[in-house]
Design a protein around this motif. Sequence first.
Motif, PDB file in Angstrom:
ATOM      1  N   LEU A  55       0.850  -1.075  -0.058  1.00  0.00           N
ATOM      2  CA  LEU A  55       0.055   0.070  -0.044  1.00  0.00           C
ATOM      3  C   LEU A  55       0.899   1.379   0.079  1.00  0.00           C
ATOM      4  O   LEU A  55       2.019   1.277   0.835  1.00  0.00           O
ATOM      5  N   ARG A  56       0.628   2.163  -0.783  1.00  0.00           N
ATOM      6  CA  ARG A  56       1.342   3.620  -0.928  1.00  0.00           C
ATOM      7  C   ARG A  56       0.430   4.772  -0.400  1.00  0.00           C
ATOM      8  O   ARG A  56      -0.795   4.582  -0.615  1.00  0.00           O
ATOM      9  N   VAL A  57       0.839   5.618   0.418  1.00  0.00           N
ATOM     10  CA  VAL A  57       0.177   6.961   0.619  1.00  0.00           C
ATOM     11  C   VAL A  57       0.140   7.613  -0.632  1.00  0.00           C
ATOM     12  O   VAL A  57       0.889   8.288  -1.146  1.00  0.00           O
ATOM     13  N   ALA A  58      -1.286   7.837  -1.033  1.00  0.00           N
ATOM     14  CA  ALA A  58      -1.777   8.766  -2.061  1.00  0.00           C
ATOM     15  C   ALA A  58      -2.024  10.147  -1.547  1.00  0.00           C
ATOM     16  O   ALA A  58      -1.730  11.162  -2.366  1.00  0.00           O
ATOM     17  N   ALA A  59      -2.452  10.310  -0.481  1.00  0.00           N
ATOM     18  CA  ALA A  59      -2.593  11.572   0.016  1.00  0.00           C
ATOM     19  C   ALA A  59      -2.731  11.879   1.667  1.00  0.00           C
ATOM     20  O   ALA A  59      -2.835  10.560   2.041  1.00  0.00           O
ATOM     21  N   GLU A  60      -2.424  12.958   2.067  1.00  0.00           N
ATOM     22  CA  GLU A  60      -2.548  13.124   3.619  1.00  0.00           C
ATOM     23  C   GLU A  60      -3.111  14.345   3.918  1.00  0.00           C
ATOM     24  O   GLU A  60      -3.228  15.264   3.112  1.00  0.00           O
ATOM     25  N   ARG A  61      -4.117  14.342   4.807  1.00  0.00           N
ATOM     26  CA  ARG A  61      -4.610  15.800   5.308  1.00  0.00           C
ATOM     27  C   ARG A  61      -4.783  15.512   6.955  1.00  0.00           C
ATOM     28  O   ARG A  61      -4.963  14.497   7.427  1.00  0.00           O
ATOM     29  N   ARG A  62      -4.976  16.653   7.249  1.00  0.00           N
ATOM     30  CA  ARG A  62      -5.141  16.935   8.933  1.00  0.00           C
ATOM     31  C   ARG A  62      -6.588  16.651   9.316  1.00  0.00           C
ATOM     32  O   ARG A  62      -7.497  17.609   8.732  1.00  0.00           O
ATOM     33  N   VAL A  63      -7.017  15.885   9.981  1.00  0.00           N
ATOM     34  CA  VAL A  63      -8.350  15.823  10.540  1.00  0.00           C
ATOM     35  C   VAL A  63      -8.280  15.815  11.806  1.00  0.00           C
ATOM     36  O   VAL A  63      -7.818  14.810  12.610  1.00  0.00           O
ATOM     37  N   ARG A  64      -9.009  16.977  12.822  1.00  0.00           N
ATOM     38  CA  ARG A  64      -8.957  17.012  14.225  1.00  0.00           C
ATOM     39  C   ARG A  64      -7.684  16.545  14.796  1.00  0.00           C
ATOM     40  O   ARG A  64      -7.806  15.771  15.811  1.00  0.00           O
ATOM     41  N   GLY A  65      -6.642  17.216  14.356  1.00  0.00           N
ATOM     42  CA  GLY A  65      -5.337  17.114  15.274  1.00  0.00           C
ATOM     43  C   GLY A  65      -4.574  15.687  14.620  1.00  0.00           C
ATOM     44  O   GLY A  65      -3.438  15.556  15.164  1.00  0.00           O
ATOM     45  N   SER A  66      -5.062  14.953  13.784  1.00  0.00           N
ATOM     46  CA  SER A  66      -4.255  13.685  13.299  1.00  0.00           C
ATOM     47  C   SER A  66      -4.147  13.777  11.908  1.00  0.00           C
ATOM     48  O   SER A  66      -4.918  14.369  11.275  1.00  0.00           O
ATOM     49  N   ILE A  67      -3.370  13.037  11.390  1.00  0.00           N
ATOM     50  CA  ILE A  67      -3.123  12.776   9.759  1.00  0.00           C
ATOM     51  C   ILE A  67      -3.913  11.612   9.280  1.00  0.00           C
ATOM     52  O   ILE A  67      -3.858  10.573   9.900  1.00  0.00           O
ATOM     53  N   GLU A  68      -4.692  11.968   8.330  1.00  0.00           N
ATOM     54  CA  GLU A  68      -5.577  10.698   7.711  1.00  0.00           C
ATOM     55  C   GLU A  68      -4.883  10.915   6.444  1.00  0.00           C
ATOM     56  O   GLU A  68      -4.522  11.451   5.418  1.00  0.00           O
ATOM     57  N   ARG A  69      -4.389   9.476   6.241  1.00  0.00           N
ATOM     58  CA  ARG A  69      -3.831   9.045   5.051  1.00  0.00           C
ATOM     59  C   ARG A  69      -4.976   8.361   4.016  1.00  0.00           C
ATOM     60  O   ARG A  69      -5.618   7.500   4.512  1.00  0.00           O
TER      61      ARG A  69
END
Length: 179
Positions: A55-69
């Motif tokens: 599995l590869r990380v395609a995107a990351e975004r900050r959601v309520r203080g944590s990183i959603e990958r």
Amino acid sequence: MTSSEILLHPVRLRIVQAFLGDRALTTTQLAAELDDVPAGSLYRHVALLADAGILRVAAERRVRGSIERTYILAQAAASIGPAELATMTPEQHSRAFLAFTAGLLADFDRYLAAGTPDLVRDGVGYHVNAMWLTDAEFLEFARDLTTVFLPRLANGPAEGRKRRVIANVILPAPEKPAG
């Protein structure tokens, strides 16, 4: 850990299958699809698959203080290569095939349990056929299958399209003992 040990675990196999069809999923979306897998276990398996490059990380975004990958499947890494296949023992092949067929059985059971199944409407089928082919004819047959599959594997999600999983098993028939 070998590719076969990583890929042929029942939960990891289901995770990999969830990404088939060029899907990009967050662990939250994956957890919703695999709702029978405990969250902690799911996160550990996703981490192992990511560490292995499957599995590869395609995107990351900050959601309520944590990183959603958002992950995608590295298709080339999500298979057992010919070199590893050649070194596997018959017992390892048997366990691998058992994991493969158990995954199919579990998918079919989930399909049946998800509502009112209509195999004809849904295009569900399972068949066994036999063909008499020379090695050259078999190679031509395999190339023909690739010709049919490749353009359709490039299809993405779109209006009216349903994600369909197609599994192949090709086995030589047992030969009669000499004499």
